[in-house]
Design a protein around this motif. Structure first.
Motif, PDB file in Angstrom:
ATOM      1  N   THR A   6       0.839  -1.198   0.000  1.00 28.93           N
ATOM      2  CA  THR A   6       0.000   0.000   0.000  1.00 28.93           C
ATOM      3  C   THR A   6       0.872   1.246   0.000  1.00 28.93           C
ATOM      4  N   ALA A   7       0.602   2.137  -0.913  1.00 32.08           N
ATOM      5  CA  ALA A   7       1.285   3.429  -0.956  1.00 32.08           C
ATOM      6  C   ALA A   7       0.384   4.457  -0.271  1.00 32.08           C
ATOM      7  N   TRP A   8       0.836   4.975   0.873  1.00 27.32           N
ATOM      8  CA  TRP A   8       0.026   5.882   1.669  1.00 27.32           C
ATOM      9  C   TRP A   8       0.301   7.335   1.295  1.00 27.32           C
ATOM     10  N   ARG A   9      -0.733   8.160   1.460  1.00 27.52           N
ATOM     11  CA  ARG A   9      -0.622   9.598   1.225  1.00 27.52           C
ATOM     12  C   ARG A   9      -1.266  10.337   2.387  1.00 27.52           C
ATOM     13  N   ILE A  10      -0.580  11.338   2.929  1.00 24.67           N
ATOM     14  CA  ILE A  10      -1.088  12.115   4.060  1.00 24.67           C
ATOM     15  C   ILE A  10      -2.099  13.142   3.558  1.00 24.67           C
ATOM     16  N   THR A  31      -4.573   8.101   3.322  1.00 24.47           N
ATOM     17  CA  THR A  31      -5.314   7.332   2.320  1.00 24.47           C
ATOM     18  C   THR A  31      -4.288   6.604   1.464  1.00 24.47           C
ATOM     19  N   GLY A  32      -4.687   5.501   0.867  1.00 25.81           N
ATOM     20  CA  GLY A  32      -3.700   4.723   0.133  1.00 25.81           C
ATOM     21  C   GLY A  32      -4.253   3.988  -1.059  1.00 25.81           C
ATOM     22  N   ARG A  33      -3.334   3.536  -1.890  1.00 20.29           N
ATOM     23  CA  ARG A  33      -3.652   2.708  -3.050  1.00 20.29           C
ATOM     24  C   ARG A  33      -2.851   1.420  -2.941  1.00 20.29           C
ATOM     25  N   ARG A  34      -3.545   0.280  -3.094  1.00 19.93           N
ATOM     26  CA  ARG A  34      -2.869  -1.022  -3.045  1.00 19.93           C
ATOM     27  C   ARG A  34      -2.390  -1.407  -4.446  1.00 19.93           C
ATOM     28  N   ARG A  35      -1.212  -1.992  -4.465  1.00 17.15           N
ATOM     29  CA  ARG A  35      -0.656  -2.448  -5.739  1.00 17.15           C
ATOM     30  C   ARG A  35      -0.036  -3.835  -5.563  1.00 17.15           C
ATOM     31  N   GLU A  50      -8.605   1.353   2.707  1.00 11.82           N
ATOM     32  CA  GLU A  50      -9.410   2.127   3.654  1.00 11.82           C
ATOM     33  C   GLU A  50      -8.525   3.164   4.340  1.00 11.82           C
ATOM     34  N   PRO A  51      -9.007   4.402   4.517  1.00  9.50           N
ATOM     35  CA  PRO A  51      -8.195   5.408   5.215  1.00  9.50           C
ATOM     36  C   PRO A  51      -7.920   4.982   6.648  1.00  9.50           C
ATOM     37  N   VAL A  52      -6.772   5.386   7.157  1.00 12.16           N
ATOM     38  CA  VAL A  52      -6.382   5.045   8.521  1.00 12.16           C
ATOM     39  C   VAL A  52      -5.804   6.276   9.205  1.00 12.16           C
ATOM     40  N   VAL A  53      -5.862   6.250  10.520  1.00 11.85           N
ATOM     41  CA  VAL A  53      -5.220   7.272  11.339  1.00 11.85           C
ATOM     42  C   VAL A  53      -3.931   6.659  11.886  1.00 11.85           C
ATOM     43  N   GLU A  54      -2.826   7.278  11.590  1.00  8.68           N
ATOM     44  CA  GLU A  54      -1.533   6.774  12.056  1.00  8.68           C
ATOM     45  C   GLU A  54      -0.997   7.651  13.172  1.00  8.68           C
ATOM     46  N   CYS A  55      -0.659   7.034  14.301  1.00  3.01           N
ATOM     47  CA  CYS A  55      -0.031   7.761  15.405  1.00  3.01           C
ATOM     48  C   CYS A  55       1.426   8.023  15.046  1.00  3.01           C
TER      49      CYS A  55
END
Length: 203
Positions: A6-10, A31-35, A50-55
């Motif tokens: 997954t490539a995540w984007r803030i 948010t991210g895109r799976r490849r 699915e969007p996630v909250v990262e600490c």
């Protein structure tokens, strides 16, 4: 050899209560895109993640609704506002003429985190509200207590009601007006009728 990455984007950041750390921390909403990857190289898209909250501290991932939980700083502010509104409403119900009631109101407000509170300050605020014809129960207690109630367990909600009773009883037995005010506070706290009667029955 092959896998999904997954490539995540803030897309947002801020402060939140991290369940993993057990305290207030900075977060990043991702948010991210799976490849599909082969030998570490992206080959085919596999859809959105699915969007996630990262600490930022523990790097734990949480669902977005984690942001609905107030930070400890915000929760402390909600508590201060609720106690202030309750004490002011009880003074209004009792007339605010008795020094013992005013002293009790000041004490509970200071304990809640307003050390600068004074009797004169309370009387000035109550008089100003009266001139503007704002009903304190509807506009103060219901709003302030209602914002806090979803985040309190039953013992905490009961403790808030008893703070109101403490102010009411400081100058003698509860009057009908004070009992009505306490009942309205109990409703704002979503306390069952049985619990309210148990707490206030002998007062």
């Amino acid at each position: 050899m092959a896998g999904v990455r997954t490539a995540w984007r803030i897309v947002d950041d801020g402060d939140f209560f991290c369940a993993g750390c057990g305290g207030d921390r900075c977060y990043r909403l991702l948010t991210g895109r799976r490849r599909l990857t082969v030998l570490g190289l992206p080959v085919l898209p596999r859809g959105a993640a699915e969007p996630v909250v990262e600490c930022v501290s523990c790097r734990g991932h949480f669902p977005p609704d984690a942001l609905g939980q107030p930070t400890t700083t915000r929760l402390a502010g909600l508590l201060r506002d609720a106690v202030y509104a309750i004490a002011l409403a009880m003074l209004g119900a009792g007339g605010g003429e008795e020094a013992a009631a005013r002293r009790a109101a000041v004490a509970v407000i200071r304990d809640a985190g307003y050390p600068e509170c004074t009797e004169d300050g309370l009387l000035t605020l109550r008089a100003a509200m009266g001139r503007r014809r704002l009903p304190p129960l509807d506009h103060e207690v219901r709003a302030a207590v209602g914002a806090l109630t979803p985040h309190l367990a039953a013992p905490g909600r009961e403790a808030l009601l008893l703070l109101g009773a403490r102010v009411a009883l400081a100058d003698g037995p509860c009057t009908d007006a004070e009992r009505q005010t306490l009942s309205t506070i109990a409703e704002a706290l979503s306390l069952p009728v049985a619990a309210t009667e148990r707490l206030l029955g002998s007062r």
